[in-house]
Design a protein around this motif. Structure first.
Motif, mmCIF file in Angstrom:
data_model
loop_
_atom_site.group_PDB
_atom_site.id
_atom_site.type_symbol
_atom_site.label_atom_id
_atom_site.label_comp_id
_atom_site.label_asym_id
_atom_site.label_seq_id
_atom_site.Cartn_x
_atom_site.Cartn_y
_atom_site.Cartn_z
ATOM 1 N N LEU A 31 -63.753 -78.673 22.626
ATOM 2 C CA LEU A 31 -62.594 -78.252 23.413
ATOM 3 C C LEU A 31 -61.302 -78.358 22.605
ATOM 4 O O LEU A 31 -60.406 -77.520 22.742
ATOM 5 N N ARG A 35 -58.771 -75.232 21.930
ATOM 6 C CA ARG A 35 -57.323 -75.277 22.173
ATOM 7 C C ARG A 35 -56.545 -74.925 20.905
ATOM 8 O O ARG A 35 -55.570 -74.172 20.951
ATOM 9 N N GLU A 103 -63.784 -69.824 34.911
ATOM 10 C CA GLU A 103 -63.475 -71.138 34.344
ATOM 11 C C GLU A 103 -62.846 -70.995 32.954
ATOM 12 O O GLU A 103 -61.897 -71.703 32.614
ATOM 13 N N SER A 104 -63.346 -70.068 32.159
ATOM 14 C CA SER A 104 -62.793 -69.832 30.823
ATOM 15 C C SER A 104 -61.367 -69.290 30.906
ATOM 16 O O SER A 104 -60.488 -69.700 30.143
ATOM 17 N N ARG A 106 -59.259 -69.755 33.360
ATOM 18 C CA ARG A 106 -58.436 -70.870 33.834
ATOM 19 C C ARG A 106 -58.090 -71.805 32.680
ATOM 20 O O ARG A 106 -56.945 -72.224 32.523
ATOM 21 N N TYR A 107 -59.066 -72.101 31.845
ATOM 22 C CA TYR A 107 -58.844 -73.042 30.754
ATOM 23 C C TYR A 107 -57.838 -72.496 29.737
ATOM 24 O O TYR A 107 -56.900 -73.188 29.359
ATOM 25 N N VAL A 111 -54.156 -73.991 28.773
ATOM 26 C CA VAL A 111 -53.776 -74.359 27.409
ATOM 27 C C VAL A 111 -52.454 -73.699 27.044
ATOM 28 O O VAL A 111 -51.615 -74.303 26.369
ATOM 29 N N SER A 119 -53.488 -80.451 29.042
ATOM 30 C CA SER A 119 -54.632 -79.551 28.873
ATOM 31 C C SER A 119 -55.864 -80.290 28.368
ATOM 32 O O SER A 119 -56.989 -79.862 28.622
ATOM 33 N N ILE A 122 -58.337 -81.344 31.235
ATOM 34 C CA ILE A 122 -59.029 -80.352 32.053
ATOM 35 C C ILE A 122 -60.500 -80.297 31.656
ATOM 36 O O ILE A 122 -60.819 -80.046 30.490
ATOM 37 N N MET A 124 -64.424 -78.886 31.421
ATOM 38 C CA MET A 124 -65.028 -77.566 31.247
ATOM 39 C C MET A 124 -66.531 -77.728 31.064
ATOM 40 O O MET A 124 -66.976 -78.652 30.396
ATOM 41 N N SER A 128 -69.216 -72.592 29.591
ATOM 42 C CA SER A 128 -67.907 -71.955 29.392
ATOM 43 C C SER A 128 -67.332 -72.296 28.029
ATOM 44 O O SER A 128 -66.720 -71.443 27.375
ATOM 45 N N ALA A 129 -67.516 -73.534 27.585
ATOM 46 C CA ALA A 129 -67.019 -73.923 26.261
ATOM 47 C C ALA A 129 -67.708 -73.101 25.171
ATOM 48 O O ALA A 129 -67.053 -72.634 24.232
#
Length: 158
Positions: A31, A35, A103-104, A106-107, A111, A119, A122, A124, A128-129
């Motif tokens: 993650l 980011r 979900e992706s 949103r992430y 960020v 961030s 959050i 995940m 999605s990651a």
């Protein structure tokens, strides 16, 4: 070459390295990389807009953008390779572009709008990651204009 913006790039890179020191699991490292890559795409000036559909103009979220108060519409977003933009599921159906789940979306939106500290908190899913990692590697390689062997080698590790 720091995308021509050494101060901003240094801030993002230094934050990435500092953030890695806070990681206790492989998932947190992944993650952190996601980011960093998303923020670096912004420095490069090639980060696609995730606020609304590039075709109909509808926002991908409902309500006010206040962290956890944001509600994302189902279906996620469809990335249009030719336009470097996102379309909603309704407008993007029938295209053979890349799809990010809600979900992706949103992430990445979080960020972009929250502080790094916020961030990082959050959660995940691993699915999605993995989706975001592949997507961002694709965008970074396109921005560089060639395949990056370090990313290919690190795909299984990161």
């Amino acid at each position: 070459k720091c995308a021509g913006n050494s101060p901003s790039c240094w801030t993002v890179f230094n934050g990435f390295i500092d953030g890695l020191e806070l990681c206790g699991t492989d998932g947190q490292c992944t993650l952190g990389l996601i980011r960093f890559l998303w923020r670096f795409l912004e420095i490069l000036g090639v980060q696609p807009d995730l606020s609304c559909c590039s075709l109909c103009g509808e926002p991908f979220f409902t309500g006010k953008n206040g962290g956890d108060a944001v509600s994302y519409k189902p279906g996620g977003a469809v990335y249009n390779v030719n336009e470097n933009s996102f379309a909603c599921a309704a407008c993007g159906s029938g295209t053979t572009s890349l799809i990010l789940n809600a979900e992706s979306v949103r992430y990445l939106s979080a960020v972009s709008s929250l502080t790094p500290k916020e961030s990082r908190l959050i959660p995940m899913s691993a699915e999605s990651a993995g989706q975001l990692k592949q997507f961002l590697f694709y965008l970074i390689e396109n921005a560089c204009g060639s395949r990056l062997t370090c990313l290919e080698t690190g795909m299984g590790i990161l």
